[in-house]
Write an enzyme that holds these catalytic residues in place. Sequence first.
Site, PDB file in Angstrom:
ATOM      1  N   VAL A 278       0.781 -12.558   1.425  1.00 39.67           N
ATOM      2  CA  VAL A 278       1.685 -11.468   1.030  1.00 39.67           C
ATOM      3  C   VAL A 278       1.282 -10.168   1.723  1.00 39.67           C
ATOM      4  O   VAL A 278       2.114  -9.438   2.242  1.00 39.67           O
ATOM      5  CB  VAL A 278       1.688 -11.275  -0.512  1.00 39.67           C
ATOM      6  CG1 VAL A 278       2.437 -10.007  -0.903  1.00 39.67           C
ATOM      7  CG2 VAL A 278       2.307 -12.480  -1.199  1.00 39.67           C
ATOM      8  N   GLY A 279      -0.022  -9.880   1.727  1.00 38.41           N
ATOM      9  CA  GLY A 279      -0.477  -8.635   2.354  1.00 38.41           C
ATOM     10  C   GLY A 279      -1.971  -8.482   2.211  1.00 38.41           C
ATOM     11  O   GLY A 279      -2.615  -9.235   1.484  1.00 38.41           O
TER      12      GLY A 279
ATOM     13  N   ALA B 131      -7.562  -2.492   2.148  1.00 33.47           N
ATOM     14  CA  ALA B 131      -8.986  -2.162   2.273  1.00 33.47           C
ATOM     15  C   ALA B 131      -9.858  -2.999   1.347  1.00 33.47           C
ATOM     16  O   ALA B 131     -10.998  -3.309   1.673  1.00 33.47           O
ATOM     17  CB  ALA B 131      -9.177  -0.688   1.967  1.00 33.47           C
TER      18      ALA B 131
ATOM     19  N   ASP C  18      -3.763   8.505  -8.619  1.00 38.37           N
ATOM     20  CA  ASP C  18      -3.200   8.275  -7.280  1.00 38.37           C
ATOM     21  C   ASP C  18      -1.863   7.543  -7.374  1.00 38.37           C
ATOM     22  O   ASP C  18      -1.610   6.607  -6.629  1.00 38.37           O
ATOM     23  CB  ASP C  18      -4.203   7.483  -6.428  1.00 38.37           C
ATOM     24  CG  ASP C  18      -3.809   7.446  -4.953  1.00 38.37           C
ATOM     25  OD1 ASP C  18      -3.086   8.363  -4.502  1.00 38.37           O
ATOM     26  OD2 ASP C  18      -4.202   6.500  -4.252  1.00 38.37           O
TER      27      ASP C  18
END
Length: 366
Positions: free
Chosen positions: A31-32, A35, A150
Amino acid sequence: MSLIRKRGFYKQDINKTAWELPKTYLAPAHVGSGAYGAVCSAIDKRTGEKVAIKKLSRPFQSEIFAKRAYRELLLLKHMHHENVIGLLDVYTPATSVRNFQDFYLVMPFMQTDLQKIMGMEFSEEKVQYLVYQMLKGLKYIHSAGIVHRDLKPGNLAVNEDCELKILDFGLARHTDAEMTGYVVTRWYRAPEVILSWMHYNQTVDIWSVGCIMAEMLTGKTLFKGKDYLDQLTQILKVTGVPGAEFVQKLKDKAAKSYIQSLPQSPKKDFTQLFPRASPQAVDLLDKMLELDVDKRLTAAQALAHPLFEPLRDPEEETEAQQPFDDALERENLSVDEWKQHIYKEIANFSPIARKDSRRRSGMKLQ
């Protein structure tokens, strides 16, 4: 010496990385990756449902990595809310702490995230529904004593039915730059976090929701600063340069004198800034994009805003049953000690049925 592995596992190379999966998870597909690890999708053969499996990248490379891995596991275990990503399962192929090198987090699979679809046109009704879910998720996270810090479109996962889950909460710590050299996107960050100019509280996340909501309504990033100072300049163009009452609250002397050196300017008229938005949407944005943290809405206050009247179901606006306990994180432990704590958490994990909403909005993402 070959490591002894658990039975019932199989090995597979996914995107040039070796994965080990229990035989209950079929058809893994990349999928991806980022880091901190890589994610693949798979089918849980017990339920037929698609899940997301995350393999952490070198979790025991250093004390910092091990501590972050421990925190991520504990945060996910703690979360039980439909608008916050939680843990379905966690496993390791290792049979003991001695050969424990990797572990995998299993979570609900979500098709995409807001970052990938920010270019599409959102109706106000859709914006309303997505923001309502963000605020429900934040109310829950905040009640556990966690601040996201974040929040941005890239960590708001959505599926085709417009259902939203918050990702990566409570992980934006000072270790980020130390571990990856990665500079966080400042466009959605509250000014008090960017500049450390005054105390901050959980409403830092409400500022981020305001920025995201504004972008969905206009199709443009609201504050697209090139650096920290430019970010502040962009913000003050909209909020106006604050007066003496606000400046007195600033802890940072440099920030204080900088603000005092600027000519005072009024807050922009939000009805002109968001001409296509309804008066209620404009009013909510005005109250979320408030420079003074003591006057900015909390998640619970934002949920009570008239904009959400047609959607509200207070039963879904739940709070965490207990605060998140991060006492162990204040300890300076070795990698081996963190490893023992993580292994114990995995061994003691028992899946809890996820409690997702029974109602369906009938809304489609596209």
